[in-house]
Design a protein around this motif. Structure first.
Motif, mmCIF file in Angstrom:
data_model
loop_
_atom_site.group_PDB
_atom_site.id
_atom_site.type_symbol
_atom_site.label_atom_id
_atom_site.label_comp_id
_atom_site.label_asym_id
_atom_site.label_seq_id
_atom_site.Cartn_x
_atom_site.Cartn_y
_atom_site.Cartn_z
ATOM 1 N N TYR A 141 -0.273 1.843 -7.498
ATOM 2 C CA TYR A 141 -1.061 1.285 -6.396
ATOM 3 C C TYR A 141 -2.547 1.386 -6.728
ATOM 4 O O TYR A 141 -3.301 0.402 -6.630
ATOM 5 C CB TYR A 141 -0.764 2.008 -5.084
ATOM 6 C CG TYR A 141 -1.750 1.671 -3.995
ATOM 7 C CD1 TYR A 141 -1.748 0.410 -3.401
ATOM 8 C CD2 TYR A 141 -2.707 2.597 -3.575
ATOM 9 C CE1 TYR A 141 -2.672 0.083 -2.420
ATOM 10 C CE2 TYR A 141 -3.629 2.283 -2.590
ATOM 11 C CZ TYR A 141 -3.609 1.024 -2.015
ATOM 12 O OH TYR A 141 -4.527 0.696 -1.046
ATOM 13 N N SER A 175 0.817 -1.220 0.000
ATOM 14 C CA SER A 175 0.000 0.000 0.000
ATOM 15 C C SER A 175 0.845 1.263 0.000
ATOM 16 O O SER A 175 0.306 2.371 -0.043
ATOM 17 C CB SER A 175 -0.936 0.007 1.215
ATOM 18 O OG SER A 175 -0.189 -0.090 2.407
ATOM 19 N N ASP A 176 2.170 1.100 0.030
ATOM 20 C CA ASP A 176 3.086 2.234 0.038
ATOM 21 C C ASP A 176 3.200 2.787 -1.378
ATOM 22 O O ASP A 176 3.753 2.137 -2.276
ATOM 23 C CB ASP A 176 4.453 1.769 0.546
ATOM 24 C CG ASP A 176 5.425 2.916 0.760
ATOM 25 O OD1 ASP A 176 5.181 4.016 0.220
ATOM 26 O OD2 ASP A 176 6.447 2.712 1.441
ATOM 27 N N THR A 177 2.679 3.980 -1.597
ATOM 28 C CA THR A 177 2.689 4.563 -2.936
ATOM 29 C C THR A 177 4.083 5.006 -3.375
ATOM 30 O O THR A 177 4.276 5.409 -4.527
ATOM 31 C CB THR A 177 1.727 5.767 -3.015
ATOM 32 O OG1 THR A 177 2.073 6.720 -2.008
ATOM 33 C CG2 THR A 177 0.291 5.310 -2.801
ATOM 34 N N ASN A 180 -0.275 -7.294 -5.402
ATOM 35 C CA ASN A 180 -1.656 -6.852 -5.178
ATOM 36 C C ASN A 180 -2.667 -7.548 -6.085
ATOM 37 O O ASN A 180 -3.699 -8.030 -5.602
ATOM 38 C CB ASN A 180 -1.758 -5.341 -5.377
ATOM 39 C CG ASN A 180 -1.012 -4.557 -4.310
ATOM 40 O OD1 ASN A 180 -0.362 -5.133 -3.445
ATOM 41 N ND2 ASN A 180 -1.088 -3.245 -4.370
ATOM 42 N N SER A 196 -3.437 -1.023 -9.430
ATOM 43 C CA SER A 196 -3.505 -2.417 -8.968
ATOM 44 C C SER A 196 -4.842 -2.701 -8.304
ATOM 45 O O SER A 196 -5.405 -3.792 -8.450
ATOM 46 C CB SER A 196 -2.352 -2.735 -8.004
ATOM 47 O OG SER A 196 -2.534 -2.128 -6.730
ATOM 48 N N LYS A 197 -5.376 -1.716 -7.582
ATOM 49 C CA LYS A 197 -6.683 -1.887 -6.942
ATOM 50 C C LYS A 197 -7.808 -1.821 -7.977
ATOM 51 O O LYS A 197 -8.809 -2.549 -7.870
ATOM 52 C CB LYS A 197 -6.878 -0.816 -5.859
ATOM 53 C CG LYS A 197 -5.942 -0.977 -4.662
ATOM 54 C CD LYS A 197 -6.224 -2.264 -3.908
ATOM 55 C CE LYS A 197 -5.374 -2.420 -2.680
ATOM 56 N NZ LYS A 197 -5.687 -3.648 -1.918
ATOM 57 N N VAL A 220 4.333 -4.346 -7.572
ATOM 58 C CA VAL A 220 3.029 -3.956 -7.019
ATOM 59 C C VAL A 220 1.908 -4.778 -7.654
ATOM 60 O O VAL A 220 1.000 -5.267 -6.967
ATOM 61 C CB VAL A 220 2.776 -2.448 -7.207
ATOM 62 C CG1 VAL A 220 1.358 -2.076 -6.782
ATOM 63 C CG2 VAL A 220 3.798 -1.627 -6.419
#
Length: 306
Positions: free
Chosen positions: A139, A79-81, A93, A142-143, A89
């Motif tokens: 990030y 979760s670290d951008t 993820n 990926s979500k 990532v």
């Protein structure tokens, strides 16, 4: 009932395993983490089984099929951008989520997974689940990719419940290990506690939809107890400024606070995030109980111990 929580040593995951133990003492709770970014202290007092494993490893998910989980809460992620390795990532993820859904299909497990408001990028507020899906970093992408996989899975497997929880700006106990990358609420309070001035981008009027950790956990439990599938914004539905945070901290601590304002160094910066939470209200019965004043006051009582 047998429940798996991934990312269980992290901020949201650790609050979730403890809440599940408290609410459902007869359930078997399993906490999975690779401890690369979470912290073991977040699991102090947890009585269930801890599984140390890397979620990006397909063999891990194959072994987990033997557990026959009834519910899987998936909080594990990078979760670290600041992590700029796009392949890494995406593997951790997004690819791992495919393995998880394969396990869920075999075990007929309910799946409640962490999505993110990062999927909206700088889209206009209020953000709605089906609009403005233009992430600005890997990030968020990926979500977004996870959400697309989940929606296709729901369509093909209507008998398996899948809920994506799009968290906005979460704050509260359990984020201590993040240090300077914890919520702005924690960062500002800790600076003030040390006698330092909080620092904000000019002129502190940027707004965020801040949501207290207890509301986030409540939303997850409501998703588990429902039979609904879908993607839901988890927030308060109200945008508040960083200057509001300073004023609330000042009111709670009864301290005069001087803010140091400085130029924002980023070409891209979200000036406003605000969720439309009508879908979560309608389908999950989710109603946030904490406004910013109530949440910060409770959080400060916790942070005063440090």
């Amino acid at each position: 009932m047998r429940i798996l929580v991934t990312g269980a040593a992290g901020f949201i995951g650790s609050n979730l395993v403890k809440a599940l133990e408290n609410h459902f003492p007869t359930y078997e709770i399993y906490a999975l983490d690779d401890f690369s970014s979470g912290h073991f202290k977040n699991l102090l007092g947890f009585k269930g089984e801890v599984i140390t494993a890397d979620i990006s490893c397909k063999e891990v998910w194959e072994r987990l099929k033997d557990y026959r989980f009834d519910v899987i809460f998936h909080e594990g992620a990078i979760s670290d951008t600041r992590v700029l390795d796009q392949g890494l990532v995406m593997r951790v993820n997004t690819e791992s989520f495919k393995y998880l859904l394969d396990l869920a299909k075999c075990s007929k497990s309910k799946v409640i997974y962490a999505s993110s408001a990062a999927v909206y990028g700088n889209s206009p507020a209020p953000q709605k689940e089906d609009e403005g899906l233009v992430p600005e970093n890997v990030y968020g992408f990926s979500k977004y990719a996870m959400d697309m996989i989940a929606l296709k899975f729901m369509e093909i497997n209507p008998d398996i419940q899948v809920c994506g929880m799009r968290y906005f700006n979460v704050y509260g106990p359990g984020e201590d290990f993040k240090g300077e990358y914890a919520s702005m609420i924690r960062q500002m309070f800790m600076r003030i506690k040390k006698g330092q001035n909080p620092r904000l981008f000019k002129y502190g009027e940027q707004k965020r939809d801040f949501v207290y950790i207890k509301d986030v956990i409540n939303a997850n439990i409501k998703a588990m107890e429902s039979d609904v599938s879908g993607i839901f914004n988890i927030a308060t539905g109200v945008a508040r400024s960083f200057n509001d945070i300073v004023k609330i901290i000042s009111d709670v601590t009864k301290k005069d606070i001087n803010v140091e304002y400085f130029d924002c160094p980023y070409d891209f910066y979200q000036n406003l995030t605000q969720a439309d939470i009508s879908r979560a209200k309608s389908f999950l019965g989710y109603i946030p109980e904490y406004d910013l004043e109530t949440g910060i006051k409770e959080y400060i009582n916790y942070l005063e111990k440090f």
